[in-house]
Scaffold this motif. Structure first.
Motif, PDB file in Angstrom:
ATOM      1  N   ILE A 120       0.858  -1.194   0.000  1.00 11.44           N
ATOM      2  CA  ILE A 120       0.000   0.000   0.000  1.00 11.44           C
ATOM      3  C   ILE A 120       0.893   1.243   0.000  1.00 11.44           C
ATOM      4  N   LYS A 122       0.933   5.444   0.080  1.00 10.25           N
ATOM      5  CA  LYS A 122       0.246   6.732   0.243  1.00 10.25           C
ATOM      6  C   LYS A 122       1.200   7.807  -0.252  1.00 10.25           C
ATOM      7  N   TRP A 151       1.675  -5.855   9.630  1.00 17.04           N
ATOM      8  CA  TRP A 151       1.813  -4.610   8.866  1.00 17.04           C
ATOM      9  C   TRP A 151       3.226  -4.087   9.045  1.00 17.04           C
ATOM     10  N   MET A 164      -0.257   2.846  11.878  1.00 13.64           N
ATOM     11  CA  MET A 164      -1.475   2.138  12.273  1.00 13.64           C
ATOM     12  C   MET A 164      -2.009   2.672  13.604  1.00 13.64           C
ATOM     13  N   PRO A 234       1.852  -5.065   4.082  1.00 14.01           N
ATOM     14  CA  PRO A 234       1.141  -5.946   5.010  1.00 14.01           C
ATOM     15  C   PRO A 234       1.080  -7.371   4.480  1.00 14.01           C
TER      16      PRO A 234
END
Ligand SMILES: O=C(O)CCC(=O)C(=O)O
Length: 280
Positions: A120, A122, A151, A164, A234
């Motif tokens: 993932i 960002k 993760w 997280m 993750p």
């Protein structure tokens, strides 16, 4: 196309960690656990090369919070099963140590667990949050799972960069109703109803650290407002899923399938192998 070890094998390392009994108890009580170091700095560097290669290819990732026709740049990019293209990810110190931890936290033999991963990204400055959700809400209503999520950010991570955050004890409170956050069921970025955000525990991490969470633990990551991208790898560890005699009710999954034509499960991924779902 599968990788021909474009970046070489993962750096060799004998670095080994395993949970202390009090960490297992902490995980069972809170539904999450922070591990300060699970892999080496050398491996993070290597993983970053693989990560960047995964996101070089626009067809290898999707944008969970945006409609596919939205011409805007991605605000949150996700690539599923990078280990199918880069099977060397299975040989990492991260996966080796995380599997050992996962088995201990689930109180299962390691041999019973298989992994699947996702990456993932960002972007810097402006990105989407990963809204409060429980992983199980995304999963197939026809299948029963026994699983745990790990993760790993590929760098130090602060709350502002998208660390997280968890609601302690929420894994014991059942699966909440979820809905597409945008209101458009085609956009599969889910948010749980009725989350008490005052209970959030933020978990910033040093590079090389990781978190573990139960599939029913509510979790969230804030938009990345820093000048650097937020990169995370993750990994889910699970016992082979089994077909339920009756699927559970998940109206948000039904709405997604009706809006997109997606079907029920036909395959899942286990340690880099695509496996047919067991028949009814
Ligand atoms: O990486 C993120 O921002 C969210 C990750 C997540 O929700 C998960 O791994 O379950």
């Amino acid at each position: 196309m599968s990788s021909t070890l474009r970046f070489g094998p993962p750096p060799m390392s004998s670095f080994t960690v395993e949970p202390r009994p009090e960490e297992v108890e902490q995980f069972e009580a809170n539904g999450f656990l922070v591990v300060e170091r699970i892999t080496t700095d050398d491996e993070l560097e290597w993983l970053t090369l693989v990560f960047d290669a995964v996101f070089e290819d626009e067809t290898a990732y999707f944008r969970p919070g945006q409609h596919p026709d939205d011409p805007a740049p991605s605000l949150l990019s996700q690539s599923l099963f990078p280990e199918l293209r880069f099977p060397e990810l299975l040989q990492t110190t991260y996966v080796r140590n995380a599997r050992r931890y996962a088995a201990a936290l689930l109180r299962l033999p390691e041999e019973e667990l298989t992994m699947w991963g996702h990456m993932i990204r960002k972007p810097p400055h402006t990105s989407l949050a990963a809204p409060w959700h429980q992983d199980e809400a995304y999963w197939e209503p026809e299948l029963a799972y026994n699983a745990i999520g790990t993760w790993l950010p590929l760098h130090d991570v602060t709350v502002e960069r998208g660390a997280m955050q968890f609601i302690a004890g929420s894994h014991l409170e059942g699966l909440l109703d979820h809905r597409a956050e945008s209101g458009d069921p085609r956009i599969n970025l889910l948010v749980a109803d009725s989350v008490d955000e005052s209970r959030a525990v933020a978990c910033p991490l040093p590079a090389g650290g990781a978190t573990f969470h139960h599939p029913r633990t509510l979790h969230y990551t804030a938009p990345n407002t820093t000048a650097l991208p937020r990169l995370a790898f993750p990994v889910e560890f699970q016992v082979h899923p089994v077909r339920r005699s009756t699927p559970v009710e998940r109206p948000w999954v039904t709405a997604f399938r009706e809006a997109t034509g997606a079907t029920g499960p036909t395959t899942y991924v286990a340690d880099g192998v695509v496996v047919p779902v067991p028949r009814a």
